[in-house]
Design a protein around this motif. Sequence first.
Motif, PDB file in Angstrom:
ATOM      1  N   PHE A   1       0.836  -1.196   0.000  1.00 48.21           N
ATOM      2  CA  PHE A   1       0.000   0.000   0.000  1.00 48.21           C
ATOM      3  C   PHE A   1       0.876   1.254   0.000  1.00 48.21           C
ATOM      4  CE2 PHE A   1      -2.386   3.412   1.997  1.00 48.21           C
ATOM      5  CZ  PHE A   1      -3.636   3.311   1.427  1.00 48.21           C
ATOM      6  N   ALA A   2       1.891   1.255   0.847  1.00 43.41           N
ATOM      7  CA  ALA A   2       2.766   2.426   0.959  1.00 43.41           C
ATOM      8  C   ALA A   2       3.552   2.656  -0.318  1.00 43.41           C
ATOM      9  CB  ALA A   2       3.720   2.250   2.137  1.00 43.41           C
ATOM     10  N   LEU A   3       3.928   1.584  -0.997  1.00 42.32           N
ATOM     11  CA  LEU A   3       4.689   1.715  -2.234  1.00 42.32           C
ATOM     12  C   LEU A   3       3.871   2.432  -3.303  1.00 42.32           C
ATOM     13  CD1 LEU A   3       7.564   0.716  -2.883  1.00 42.32           C
ATOM     14  CD2 LEU A   3       6.528  -1.201  -4.084  1.00 42.32           C
ATOM     15  N   ASN A   4       2.594   2.100  -3.378  1.00 43.96           N
ATOM     16  CA  ASN A   4       1.719   2.788  -4.328  1.00 43.96           C
ATOM     17  C   ASN A   4       1.563   4.264  -3.968  1.00 43.96           C
ATOM     18  OD1 ASN A   4       0.339   0.818  -6.398  1.00 43.96           O
ATOM     19  ND2 ASN A   4       0.472  -0.313  -4.496  1.00 43.96           N
ATOM     20  N   VAL A   5       1.497   4.562  -2.676  1.00 43.85           N
ATOM     21  CA  VAL A   5       1.434   5.952  -2.228  1.00 43.85           C
ATOM     22  C   VAL A   5       2.712   6.695  -2.613  1.00 43.85           C
ATOM     23  CG1 VAL A   5       1.343   7.453  -0.192  1.00 43.85           C
ATOM     24  CG2 VAL A   5      -0.164   5.469  -0.349  1.00 43.85           C
ATOM     25  N   TYR A   6       3.844   6.030  -2.484  1.00 44.06           N
ATOM     26  CA  TYR A   6       5.130   6.643  -2.824  1.00 44.06           C
ATOM     27  C   TYR A   6       5.175   7.020  -4.309  1.00 44.06           C
ATOM     28  CZ  TYR A   6      10.229   7.290  -2.830  1.00 44.06           C
ATOM     29  OH  TYR A   6      11.495   7.802  -2.933  1.00 44.06           O
ATOM     30  N   VAL A   7       4.683   6.125  -5.148  1.00 41.46           N
ATOM     31  CA  VAL A   7       4.667   6.403  -6.587  1.00 41.46           C
ATOM     32  C   VAL A   7       3.760   7.590  -6.890  1.00 41.46           C
ATOM     33  CG1 VAL A   7       3.981   5.490  -8.834  1.00 41.46           C
ATOM     34  CG2 VAL A   7       5.233   4.048  -7.244  1.00 41.46           C
TER      35      VAL A   7
ATOM     36  N   THR B   1      -1.101   4.322   6.480  1.00 39.69           N
ATOM     37  CA  THR B   1      -1.351   5.763   6.550  1.00 39.69           C
ATOM     38  C   THR B   1      -0.733   6.369   7.801  1.00 39.69           C
ATOM     39  OG1 THR B   1      -3.409   5.506   5.302  1.00 39.69           O
ATOM     40  CG2 THR B   1      -3.155   7.521   6.576  1.00 39.69           C
ATOM     41  N   LEU B   2      -0.851   5.661   8.923  1.00 41.00           N
ATOM     42  CA  LEU B   2      -0.236   6.145  10.166  1.00 41.00           C
ATOM     43  C   LEU B   2       1.280   6.234  10.029  1.00 41.00           C
ATOM     44  CD1 LEU B   2      -2.312   4.157  12.825  1.00 41.00           C
ATOM     45  CD2 LEU B   2      -2.422   6.615  12.346  1.00 41.00           C
TER      46      LEU B   2
ATOM     47  N   LEU C   1       4.134  14.178  11.752  1.00 41.14           N
ATOM     48  CA  LEU C   1       3.808  14.199  13.175  1.00 41.14           C
ATOM     49  C   LEU C   1       5.022  14.616  14.011  1.00 41.14           C
ATOM     50  CD1 LEU C   1       1.823  13.545  15.492  1.00 41.14           C
ATOM     51  CD2 LEU C   1       2.675  11.193  15.421  1.00 41.14           C
ATOM     52  N   LEU C   2       6.170  14.009  13.717  1.00 37.35           N
ATOM     53  CA  LEU C   2       7.370  14.321  14.502  1.00 37.35           C
ATOM     54  C   LEU C   2       7.937  15.697  14.178  1.00 37.35           C
ATOM     55  CD1 LEU C   2       9.269  10.900  14.457  1.00 37.35           C
ATOM     56  CD2 LEU C   2       7.759  11.827  16.211  1.00 37.35           C
ATOM     57  N   GLY C   3       7.568  16.225  13.017  1.00 31.56           N
ATOM     58  CA  GLY C   3       8.088  17.533  12.632  1.00 31.56           C
ATOM     59  C   GLY C   3       7.338  18.699  13.246  1.00 31.56           C
ATOM     60  N   ARG C   4       6.257  18.408  13.998  1.00 25.64           N
ATOM     61  CA  ARG C   4       5.461  19.479  14.586  1.00 25.64           C
ATOM     62  C   ARG C   4       5.915  19.810  15.995  1.00 25.64           C
ATOM     63  NH1 ARG C   4       0.522  16.403  12.934  1.00 25.64           N
ATOM     64  NH2 ARG C   4       0.030  17.045  10.812  1.00 25.64           N
ATOM     65  N   GLY C   5       5.892  21.062  16.320  1.00 26.72           N
ATOM     66  CA  GLY C   5       6.047  21.559  17.682  1.00 26.72           C
ATOM     67  C   GLY C   5       7.212  20.959  18.432  1.00 26.72           C
ATOM     68  N   SER C   6       6.909  20.536  19.658  1.00 26.47           N
ATOM     69  CA  SER C   6       7.961  20.082  20.562  1.00 26.47           C
ATOM     70  C   SER C   6       8.505  18.718  20.193  1.00 26.47           C
ATOM     71  CB  SER C   6       7.409  20.019  21.999  1.00 26.47           C
ATOM     72  OG  SER C   6       6.309  19.118  22.057  1.00 26.47           O
ATOM     73  N   LEU C   7       7.812  18.014  19.276  1.00 28.81           N
ATOM     74  CA  LEU C   7       8.297  16.696  18.900  1.00 28.81           C
ATOM     75  C   LEU C   7       9.552  16.757  18.050  1.00 28.81           C
ATOM     76  CD1 LEU C   7       4.940  14.857  18.122  1.00 28.81           C
ATOM     77  CD2 LEU C   7       6.400  14.581  20.126  1.00 28.81           C
ATOM     78  N   GLY C   8       9.771  17.875  17.425  1.00 27.23           N
ATOM     79  CA  GLY C   8      11.001  18.055  16.650  1.00 27.23           C
ATOM     80  C   GLY C   8      11.037  17.164  15.437  1.00 27.23           C
TER      81      GLY C   8
ATOM     82  N   ALA D   1      12.813  15.840   8.393  1.00 29.56           N
ATOM     83  CA  ALA D   1      12.132  16.914   7.662  1.00 29.56           C
ATOM     84  C   ALA D   1      12.247  16.742   6.146  1.00 29.56           C
ATOM     85  CB  ALA D   1      12.684  18.267   8.080  1.00 29.56           C
ATOM     86  N   HIS D   2      13.356  16.169   5.673  1.00 26.93           N
ATOM     87  CA  HIS D   2      13.578  16.068   4.237  1.00 26.93           C
ATOM     88  C   HIS D   2      12.824  14.914   3.586  1.00 26.93           C
ATOM     89  CE1 HIS D   2      16.204  12.911   5.733  1.00 26.93           C
ATOM     90  NE2 HIS D   2      16.282  12.439   4.494  1.00 26.93           N
ATOM     91  N   LEU D   3      12.197  14.052   4.395  1.00 25.10           N
ATOM     92  CA  LEU D   3      11.579  12.855   3.822  1.00 25.10           C
ATOM     93  C   LEU D   3      10.355  13.152   2.968  1.00 25.10           C
ATOM     94  CD1 LEU D   3      11.722  10.112   6.599  1.00 25.10           C
ATOM     95  CD2 LEU D   3      12.936  10.170   4.426  1.00 25.10           C
ATOM     96  N   GLY D   4       9.508  14.041   3.460  1.00 23.85           N
ATOM     97  CA  GLY D   4       8.283  14.333   2.729  1.00 23.85           C
ATOM     98  C   GLY D   4       7.171  13.355   3.057  1.00 23.85           C
ATOM     99  N   SER D   5       7.484  12.077   3.224  1.00 23.71           N
ATOM    100  CA  SER D   5       6.493  11.082   3.644  1.00 23.71           C
ATOM    101  C   SER D   5       7.207   9.989   4.430  1.00 23.71           C
ATOM    102  CB  SER D   5       5.768  10.472   2.434  1.00 23.71           C
ATOM    103  OG  SER D   5       6.535   9.434   1.860  1.00 23.71           O
ATOM    104  N   GLY D   6       6.384   9.218   5.148  1.00 18.79           N
ATOM    105  CA  GLY D   6       6.953   8.154   5.980  1.00 18.79           C
ATOM    106  C   GLY D   6       6.905   6.795   5.329  1.00 18.79           C
TER     107      GLY D   6
END
Length: 458
Positions: free
Chosen positions: A36-42, A173-174, A181-188, A193-198
Amino acid sequence: MSSTDSHGTLAGGWRTFLVLWGSQSISQIGSYVAWFALNVYVAQTLYPDPAQKAPLALALGAFAIAATLTAVLLAPLAGSLVDRTPRRRVMLACDVLSGAVTLGMCALMFSMVVPFWLLFAYVIVTQSLSIFHEAALESSYAMIVPGEQLTRANGMMQTTRQFSNLLAPTLATLLIGVPALLGRGSLGGGWLAHLGSGVPFALLVDGVSFLIAAAFLAGLTIPSPPPAEHHGSAAANLRADTRLGWTYLLRRPPLLHLLLLAAALNFATAAIPVYQTLLTTFTLEPDRTARGLSFAATLAIIQTVTSAGMFLGGLAISAWGGLKKRRVLGILVPALLSGAGLVLMGLSGNVYLTAAAFALTVFVMPITNAHSGGIWQSQVPRELQGRVFAVRRMIGRITVPLGMALVTGLSASLPPGPVIAAMGVLVIAICAWQLLNPRVQRVEDREYLEGLAAARGG
């Protein structure tokens, strides 16, 4: 050293199967998540621009075609190998290699944008390993599971597939959302940041799940029958093994009839995701409009009910354990109901009745598949299962793209409802024919099958 009973089945084999089933289920969930994630990546990383619709469609289609053709083309080689090599060794090697390749792709995604050609190669490699693993696993059931539990074992594997199919989109999706999620606020999470997606996290889960499955498998005893003899080169052995698989079936018409029924059922139901979209777009448009339902809401209702129906079917056959006698009825009667479901969905113009028809059609499929697997594993000698099941796998799967191509082609010029109903009529006709076929009713009589084979020269 573990002992075997008089039939060669591993003593305590049901406990062994439960460990194998549990660990391989973890791996299967991971693989669905990664796919599923591979299709999202494409779609989101390689071809995110709306103007790239054509290359995106070609890329996703290439993945699907590669997976199908790989399964068909490698089936004879996989069948030959698992009849000549300890099956546990084949599964263990496939799990370890799949884990290593997947973790390698994960590492690449963390460091760069992976081009399509490399993703395509990854799909071919992992799907190839999956084919060999599946051939070894399916041929091992009869070596570890008592005969009366084979239908239940197949049903449990069916349930795992459906559960994985249900869980994968949510879990993927999670995982894809982890960098955001980790790039927001105090989570740092600055290093993400450069990934764009997980998407790499989904592959990480898949790679680790393969290694977990391998770790459990390494501690299990899974016997194999005596290996087939080698005669000449590997190519000569492959040709002989493929010929043996075909000859075995041609000399045992009841098994061949079951195979043709499975092929017809696959042909008719392969395009169920396409059916959902076509019926929602055309046939159900007046009813959904009258109910105030949007296209997306209607499609979501149908897809959710369909997924739930198949999952519940898997649970039902796992809990029930299937028929102990005349298991052929556990194939033919559910398949007949599946055909009736196709007719109903093709003729219905009601959103909720159509959703119920989808649920009926797929609910009985795990029941059919589990009984079918139990019969094949009981009737085909264990030392031949790799080669015979290879032919079974080829015929069963080649009809999938053919069915999808026919439905999509006909629906371009005809209303989709009658096309789908005609598919259902085809399934009903074949099931009725087999219910009235006295040979098929004796498919579980080993002496009868071998008598037919002897009369045909072997």
